[in-house]
Design an enzyme around this catalytic site. Structure first.
Site, short mmCIF file in Angstrom:
data_model
loop_
_atom_site.label_atom_id
_atom_site.label_comp_id
_atom_site.label_asym_id
_atom_site.label_seq_id
_atom_site.Cartn_x
_atom_site.Cartn_y
_atom_site.Cartn_z
CD GLU A 1 11.30 -1.63 11.19
OE1 GLU A 1 11.81 -0.69 12.07
OE2 GLU A 1 11.78 -2.50 10.74
CD GLU B 1 9.08 10.59 14.07
OE1 GLU B 1 7.89 10.28 14.07
OE2 GLU B 1 9.83 9.70 13.89
CE LYS C 1 -2.56 3.44 1.99
NZ LYS C 1 -1.92 4.77 1.72
CB CYS D 1 12.01 6.61 11.36
SG CYS D 1 12.92 5.66 10.32
P1 NAD Z 1 1.64 7.43 8.85
O1 NAD Z 1 1.41 6.58 9.86
O2 NAD Z 1 0.71 8.77 8.75
O3 NAD Z 1 1.23 6.54 7.44
C1 NAD Z 1 2.06 5.62 7.06
C2 NAD Z 1 0.92 4.81 6.13
O4 NAD Z 1 -0.06 4.10 6.83
C3 NAD Z 1 0.65 5.39 4.90
O5 NAD Z 1 0.65 4.48 3.92
C4 NAD Z 1 -0.80 5.53 5.24
O6 NAD Z 1 -1.89 5.79 4.44
C5 NAD Z 1 -1.19 4.50 6.23
N1 NAD Z 1 -2.18 4.34 7.09
C6 NAD Z 1 -2.75 5.73 7.69
N2 NAD Z 1 -3.73 5.16 8.47
C7 NAD Z 1 -4.02 3.84 8.33
C8 NAD Z 1 -5.00 2.87 8.84
N3 NAD Z 1 -6.00 3.38 9.60
N4 NAD Z 1 -4.80 1.57 8.63
C9 NAD Z 1 -3.96 1.20 7.67
N5 NAD Z 1 -3.00 2.11 7.19
C10 NAD Z 1 -3.03 3.37 7.48
O7 NAD Z 1 3.14 7.68 8.69
P2 NAD Z 1 3.59 8.74 7.84
O8 NAD Z 1 3.21 10.14 8.03
O9 NAD Z 1 3.16 8.35 6.43
O10 NAD Z 1 5.20 8.53 7.84
C11 NAD Z 1 6.02 9.27 8.73
C12 NAD Z 1 6.02 8.45 9.94
O11 NAD Z 1 6.72 7.10 9.54
C13 NAD Z 1 7.05 9.03 10.78
O12 NAD Z 1 6.67 8.98 12.46
C14 NAD Z 1 8.33 8.22 10.81
O13 NAD Z 1 9.09 8.09 11.96
C15 NAD Z 1 7.72 6.90 10.69
N6 NAD Z 1 8.83 6.13 9.83
C16 NAD Z 1 9.34 4.91 10.67
C17 NAD Z 1 10.42 4.44 9.72
C18 NAD Z 1 11.10 3.25 10.60
O14 NAD Z 1 11.72 2.38 9.79
N7 NAD Z 1 10.82 2.84 11.83
C19 NAD Z 1 10.77 4.56 8.49
C20 NAD Z 1 10.03 5.58 7.88
C21 NAD Z 1 9.08 6.34 8.63
#
Ligand code: NAD
Length: 495
Positions: free
Chosen positions: A261, A397, A187, A296
């Site tokens: 993650e 964060e 996704k 992250c």
């Molecule tokens: P997000 O949690 O808003 O979204 C991540 C993904 O989840 C997107 O594809 C989104 O559409 C989907 N999503 C949102 N709501 C959902 C639901 N209810 N059910 C299923 N899927 C859903 O995060 P973001 O803003 O896209 O990314 C930034 C965040 O990601 C930051 O907090 C960052 O630290 C984290 N991140 C972590 C790592 C790691 O390896 N630990 C790597 C990259 C980013």
């Protein structure tokens, strides 16, 4: 090098993407679409993608479930060959993928977008090489019996991706899941889906229909539907801690496998014997300023020992001042754009809050020299010192180019401050005295601690978070085995 098959984004008309389901490119069942803008120009729609919903998730999962047994039944060398062919084809379009990453995420080409695309190729080769490691074991239980175990795939894996580094995060999940014999439904993030769809185009040439599907749309719609779908055996989620905890709860309710993650607020500790230009360069890498802080693993809390606070900060500020914030597509640019208005406002909110805090000092405010702005979402780096570990800018964060500097005096004190966080993703320790550095590294409650270096993940390393930064490992041999396989034990009476 371009193969000529990669779409051009120079044209003014947005490119109309479709989703990959069962080997075909399809629209959403409803026909709805989402506009994808480039953070370089908030008015420019570069693409449209289908607004997938539950019905589309269902189609993709059913196709994956139907294709998975055949994929798993191949010999490991056949899966290995497919992954190697994908790697070769991806290598041909690395520059195109990097340019598209710059356009749709705002990550600068030289410092981030190209290395991300290159990592993807490396990851496919690495996991192809591990295909023969999907081995079981036998136990010496005597001549009358046979005791053996088999490593089996989980089935269908839903890989939910964030927008900050789509290709890199896909590299952390996709080749490992595939080589283990799983089918995968990715996704893509709604803000940056295009590179994932281009990745899928390459993969689809070498995978049986259905083994890889890609759906696009909003998290609470198509993402939620994947998490709830009974045909999804594992949810591999990368994103924010808040979203991840809801995803884990819903997937856990139906006992699906889950890996997470999530976010971080990683400490970066500099000892008094490490006040050098070389360490400044590594700390600069750790800040992830070159990714607009949208990482992250950003070392966003810098703990400087009292004895070197002023001299180290002076050197760091001089170097940060040399970084160029600009169009991410240009080779000379060090720092590109923030992803969207919401994130830009959020970062600005943290900056305003930090500046208003009592006793805070501004060590560097890049806004003074920023030469780019609207229509792009540009933010210059900001370094605040005399920060208290209890302030929100030191706890939350920010996901922007904002560095909080904190002073320390005693080793126990800095370890306690570093660990005083609900996050535990990455950490950085800088000391010439290696004994001291390693002692400290082992006391930090983070899944990944780097000593005297500040760069990114190496393919094959264990990667993942502790505490609220996540669960599970996938990006190593052990991670692939733990994260994407299950064990079947068979005991046989021979007599
Ligand atoms: P997000 O949690 O808003 O979204 C991540 C993904 O989840 C997107 O594809 C989104 O559409 C989907 N999503 C949102 N709501 C959902 C639901 N209810 N059910 C299923 N899927 C859903 O995060 P973001 O803003 O896209 O990314 C930034 C965040 O990601 C930051 O907090 C960052 O630290 C984290 N991140 C972590 C790592 C790691 O390896 N630990 C790597 C990259 C980013």
């Amino acid at each position: 090098m371009s193969t000529g098959t990669f779409p051009s984004f120079e044209a003014t008309a947005p490119r109309a993407y479709q989703m990959l389901i069962d080997g075909s490119w399809v629209d959403a069942a409803t026909g709805e679409t989402i506009d994808v803008i480039t953070p370089i120009d908030r008015h420019r729609v570069i693409a449209t993608v289908p607004r997938g919903r539950a019905e589309d998730a269902d189609r993709a999962v059913r196709a994956a479930a139907a294709a998975q047994p055949g994929w798993a039944a191949l010999t490991f060398t056949e899966r290995q060959r497919a992954l190697l062919r994908i790697a070769d084809d991806l290598e041909e379009v690395v520059e195109d993928l990097a340019a598209l990453t710059a356009l749709d995420t705002g990550n600068a080409l030289r410092t981030q977008a190209r290395p991300e695309a290159q990592l993807l190729v490396t990851a496919f080769r690495y996991f192809a090489g591990l295909a023969g490691e999907l081995k079981g074991v036998t136990l010496p239980v005597g001549t009358d019996a046979l005791s053996l175990s088999r490593r089996l795939p989980l089935g269908v894996v839903a890989g939910i991706l964030p927008w900050n580094s789509p290709l890199m995060i896909a590299a952390f999940k996709l080749p490992a899941a595939l080589v283990a014999g799983n089918a995968v439904v990715l996704k893509a993030a709604e803000d940056a889906p295009t590179t994932i769809l281009e990745l899928a185009r390459v993969c689809a040439r070498h995978l049986p229909a259905g083994v890889l599907g890609v759906v696009t749309g909003y998290g609470p719609e198509v993402g939620h539907a994947l998490v709830e779908h009974p045909g999804v055996d594992k949810v591999s989620f990368t994103g924010s801690t808040a979203t991840g905890s809801g995803v884990a709860a819903r997937a856990g309710e139906r006992l699906a496998h889950v890996s997470l993650e999530l976010g971080g607020k990683s400490p970066c500790i500099v000892f008094p014997d490490a006040d050098t230009d070389d360490v400044v360069e590594q700390v600069l890498l750790a800040t992830r300023f070159a990714r607009q802080g949208q990482s992250c693993t950003s070392g966003s809390r810098l703990f400087l020992h009292d004895a070197i606070h002023d001299s180290f900060l002076e050197k760091l500020v001089r170097r940060v001042g040399e970084l160029r914030v600009g169009d991410p597509r240009e080779e000379a640019t060090d720092i590109g754009c923030i992803i969207n208005q919401r994130q830009w406002d959020r970062v600005q909110g943290f900056i305003d809050e930090g500046l208003a805090a009592e006793g805070v000092q501004v060590a560097y405010d890049g806004r003074d020299t920023l030469t780019v702005g609207e229509p792009g979402f540009y933010h210059a780096p900001m370094i605040l010192t005399q920060v208290d570990n209890d302030w929100r800018i030191a706890r939350e964060e920010i996901f922007g180019p904002v560095l909080s500097v904190l002073r320390w005096h005693e080793e126990d004190e800095v370890v306690a401050m570093a660990n005083d966080s609900h996050y535990g993703l990455a950490a950085f320790v800088f000391a010439r005295d290696l004994g001291m550095a390693l002692r400290t590294a082992q006391r930090i409650e983070s899944g990944w601690v780097q000593v005297n270096q500040g760069g990114g993940q190496q393919v094959g390393q264990s990667y993942g978070g502790m505490k609220a930064s996540g669960q599970g490992r996938e990006f190593s041999l052990e991670g692939m085995l733990e994260g994407f396989t299950q064990i079947q034990q068979i005991n046989v009476r021979l007599s």
